[in-house]
Write a protein that holds these residues in place. Structure first.
Motif, short mmCIF file in Angstrom:
data_model
loop_
_atom_site.label_atom_id
_atom_site.label_comp_id
_atom_site.label_asym_id
_atom_site.label_seq_id
_atom_site.Cartn_x
_atom_site.Cartn_y
_atom_site.Cartn_z
N GLN A 36 -12.54 10.13 9.19
CA GLN A 36 -11.97 10.11 10.54
C GLN A 36 -12.29 8.79 11.24
OE1 GLN A 36 -13.94 13.70 11.83
NE2 GLN A 36 -12.12 14.97 11.50
N GLN A 37 -13.48 8.26 11.02
CA GLN A 37 -13.84 6.97 11.60
C GLN A 37 -12.98 5.86 10.99
OE1 GLN A 37 -15.84 6.60 14.09
NE2 GLN A 37 -15.85 4.35 14.19
N LEU A 38 -12.71 5.95 9.70
CA LEU A 38 -11.86 4.96 9.04
C LEU A 38 -10.43 5.04 9.54
CD1 LEU A 38 -13.25 5.22 5.39
CD2 LEU A 38 -13.58 3.33 7.00
N GLN A 39 -9.96 6.22 9.86
CA GLN A 39 -8.62 6.33 10.43
C GLN A 39 -8.52 5.52 11.71
OE1 GLN A 39 -7.06 10.35 10.91
NE2 GLN A 39 -5.87 9.75 12.72
N THR A 40 -9.56 5.58 12.53
CA THR A 40 -9.58 4.80 13.77
C THR A 40 -9.60 3.30 13.47
OG1 THR A 40 -10.76 6.56 14.93
CG2 THR A 40 -10.86 4.36 15.90
N ARG A 41 -10.40 2.88 12.49
CA ARG A 41 -10.46 1.47 12.13
C ARG A 41 -9.13 0.97 11.59
NH1 ARG A 41 -15.03 -1.38 11.07
NH2 ARG A 41 -14.21 -2.11 9.09
N LEU A 42 -8.46 1.79 10.81
CA LEU A 42 -7.16 1.40 10.26
C LEU A 42 -6.11 1.29 11.36
CD1 LEU A 42 -7.12 3.48 6.96
CD2 LEU A 42 -7.27 1.00 7.17
N GLU A 43 -6.20 2.15 12.37
CA GLU A 43 -5.27 2.06 13.50
C GLU A 43 -5.39 0.71 14.19
OE1 GLU A 43 -6.30 5.41 15.87
OE2 GLU A 43 -5.18 6.85 14.64
N GLU A 44 -6.60 0.14 14.23
CA GLU A 44 -6.79 -1.18 14.82
C GLU A 44 -6.07 -2.26 14.02
OE1 GLU A 44 -10.97 -1.74 15.03
OE2 GLU A 44 -11.29 -0.15 16.51
N LEU A 45 -5.86 -2.00 12.74
CA LEU A 45 -5.09 -2.92 11.88
C LEU A 45 -3.61 -2.56 11.85
CD1 LEU A 45 -7.55 -3.16 8.83
CD2 LEU A 45 -7.38 -4.71 10.78
N GLU A 46 -3.22 -1.62 12.68
CA GLU A 46 -1.83 -1.14 12.76
C GLU A 46 -1.39 -0.47 11.46
OE1 GLU A 46 0.53 -4.46 14.04
OE2 GLU A 46 -0.28 -4.39 16.09
N ILE A 47 -2.34 0.24 10.83
CA ILE A 47 -2.06 1.02 9.63
C ILE A 47 -2.29 2.49 9.97
CG2 ILE A 47 -2.69 1.47 7.23
CD1 ILE A 47 -3.81 -1.42 7.15
N GLY A 48 -1.26 3.28 9.85
CA GLY A 48 -1.38 4.70 10.15
C GLY A 48 -1.77 5.48 8.91
#
Length: 491
Positions: free
Chosen positions: A176-188
């Protein structure tokens, strides 16, 4: 002939070893690594005692044990010399168990420089300053307190939480934390359905190879590129095709020719701070790669292991942010920024691909260690990781230009203008870099020849330098002398 000395490395079980044991371990290691070669005269008893801060009696005892173990010859009135051995020396009676274990683990010395040679010596190099060829940052640059504090926090929790088997997808709060980090890279990417935790990029590549690559399939890799994946795909029966690089990044015209000719199964690429060239994809390059992937129907594996070394606003484009994991499999890891042996990485992919990879992971090794995943989760959520990474970037920025100028002054030519981020420089020595690496090894330095970065291990004049590990004052002189000798030979 005398040889250079290094400090005795502190072994993991140092409290159980006497000074004599430690000195014997030091001598054996340097002989096995061929820094001390057959026929060389060992340092005098007086000199070694002074250099190591021990008594002459300690040196004499260590040398006599090395004679008993078959490593040295004693010549009355002359000193101790490295013995020519046709087979590994037998463990002498009375040797400590720690020393015996070290001898059992060590492989016979190879005469050629290959990936196994490099990996073995990476693990045995005692001083990062003498390891310009290492692929990770020196321990003193990292923050052990981040790991220690996370472990303390976990130790206060119920031990019952650590007794479960875990899941093939990995520790859910970290996903779940990685999902947030990926969102910062504009990766869903959905934490529940699209992210799988693995034991580093190496395991991720292994799972992908097992799942997708069959004998005869073409796989495109960089030429040069990260060497450890070459053997994995080759063992799967793949045909490895090298995509050349220019100072501006991958040669996309060459890539188009390769994919049109061979119809590959996949392309593997560092889109950001490529190892070893340091180049990064522009948006235009990323779009073209995805267009080719669509037209010729191949998978793109995007290895973003160096992504955290990019500062905000760094001019680089991630393929997964454009593709949104339809055709791209995105890989990340914390081995470079937290600890090389923590071994926590992740895969982000489409739901179907993520499920297939999690199933493959279960078949190969069940689950990855949840304790390590919990440690990384604590580090990421306690708010110190970003500042830690910013400090790493600043330290790299502080040595990059200095290292580049040092390499140029010694006679090497850089591949391109030093990148604005990252930890590697790719440089042309103008002579066979295998020979340069061998000469460096003689002097106690671990250098990485460019042949290891070729999918076909082709001889080359290029070398990779880790800018964090080029601070030893003897390195410039070593490089200059080696290049001068090579130039005289060629003349």
């Amino acid at each position: 002939m005398s040889v250079p000395l290094e400090q005795i490395p502190a072994p993991h079980d140092a409290p159980q070893l006497t000074l004599v044991d430690q000195l014997v371990q030091w001598g054996r290691r340097r002989i096995d690594e061929r820094v001390f070669r057959p026929g060389m005269r060992m340092p005098s008893i007086r000199k070694l005692a002074l250099d190591k801060g021990v008594s002459r009696f300690t040196v004499v005892e260590a040398y006599e044990r090395l004679v008993a173990h078959g490593y040295l010859d004693s010549r009355r009135g002359s000193g101790f010399y490295v013995r020519e051995r046709s087979a590994p020396a037998l463990v002498a009676k009375g040797e400590t168990s720690a020393m015996a274990a070290l001898a059992a683990e060590r492989e016979p010395v190879r005469n050629t420089i290959d990936v196994v040679w490099l990996l073995r010596n990476m693990l045995h190099t005692s001083s990062p300053e003498k390891g310009p060829g290492l692929g990770y940052l020196p321990g003193r640059w990292l923050d052990g307190e981040l790991i220690t504090n996370a472990l303390r926090s976990l130790s206060r929790q119920s031990g019952a939480q650590m007794l479960g088997f875990g899941t093939p997808q990995g520790f859910l709060p970290l996903r779940q934390q990685l999902q947030t980090r990926l969102e910062e890279l504009e990766i869903g990417a959905s934490a529940a359905r699209q992210i799988v935790l693995v034991s580093g990029i190496t395991q991720a590549i292994d799972l992908i190879a097992r799942l997708y690559v069959k004998p005869g399939d073409a796989v495109i890799v960089g030429d040069p590129a990260w060497f450890q994946m070459f053997g994995r795909f080759a063992s799967q029966g793949a045909r490895l095709l090298g995509m050349p690089y220019t100072p501006d990044g991958p040669d996309l015209d060459a890539l188009e020719t390769l994919v049109a000719t061979w119809r590959p199964k996949m392309l593997i690429i560092n889109s950001v701070l490529q190892n070893p060239t340091g180049t990064s994809l522009t948006a235009a390059q990323a779009f073209r790669i995805l267009q080719l992937a669509q037209e010729y129907d191949f998978i793109v594996v995007e290895d973003d292991v160096y992504g955290d070394f990019c500062p905000a606003g760094f001019p680089a484009t991630r393929l997964a942010s454009l593709d949104q994991l339809k055709r791209v499999i995105f890989l990340g890891s914390f081995s470079k920024t937290l600890a090389a042996n923590l071994r926590v990485g992740y895969i982000a992919a489409s739901a179907d691909v993520a499920k297939a990879l999690a199933d493959q992971k279960m078949l190969v090794g069940m689950t990855s260690p949840e304790l390590n995943e919990r440690v990384v989760y604590k580090v990421l959520t306690e708010g110190h990781y970003r500042r830690h990474v910013e400090r790493l970037r600043a330290r790299l920025d502080g040595v990059r230009e200095k290292t580049a100028r040092m390499l140029e002054k010694t006679g090497l030519r850089l591949f391109a203008t030093p990148p604005a981020a990252g930890m590697f420089l790719w440089a042309d020595a103008g002579v066979d870099s295998d020979g340069l690496a061998a000469a460096g090894h003689e002097a106690g330095f671990l250098l990485t020849p460019g042949s290891l970065f070729s999918p076909h291990q082709s001889p080359t004049t290029w070398m990779r330098f880790n800018i964090a590990n080029c601070g030893d004052p003897a390195l410039p002189e070593l490089l200059s002398n080696c290049l001068e000798k090579a130039s005289r030979r060629s003349a």
